[in-house]
Scaffold this active site. Sequence first.
Site: not given
Length: 185
Positions: A87-88, A91, A117-118, A137
């Site tokens: 997800g976010r 980051e 994923c991320h 991802y």
Amino acid sequence: MAKVLMITGDFVEDYENMVPFQALIAMGHDVSAVCPDKKAGDTISTSIHDFEGDQTYTEKRGHNFVLNADFESVKMSDYDALYLPGGRAPEYLRLNPAVIRLIRQFFEADKPVAAICHGAQLLTAANVIEGKQVSAYPACEPEVNMAGATYVELPMDGAVTDGKLVTAPAWPAHPAMLRQFVALF
């Protein structure tokens, strides 16, 4: 049973946070979900990412997730394995030196680590995947390659294990990823 640390944060992908958290607990494992600057009982906001035919995933507000442990009191030596959802959140979590230090400690101790994923953004920032086969991802492929790993393109429901590292592209891979991750315990 294993004691698993989950490092998470605001706008983590909802399924990638909740499903492994609940599944690992249902299997009898002890999972501590932590977030920097938050304590047990605090909540994080999640996002739901879906594949609806656009060029990338869509994002919608998810659930509130209640953390069950304090990040500040976490010691790698208290855990058997590490799980990094996507997800976010990755980051900005990758900008936190304590998060990076903790991830490196799990690799130095040769303990099982799973990232989906991320979540690979945390692995690349920690500089721990050189020479490894890593999935994530697809938008993370450049980062994975620049970190010296080999990006493995998989169907969204696939996962790959390289040593004690299990990685997968997105939440449809939960069955494969969790099966491979738990086998390392």
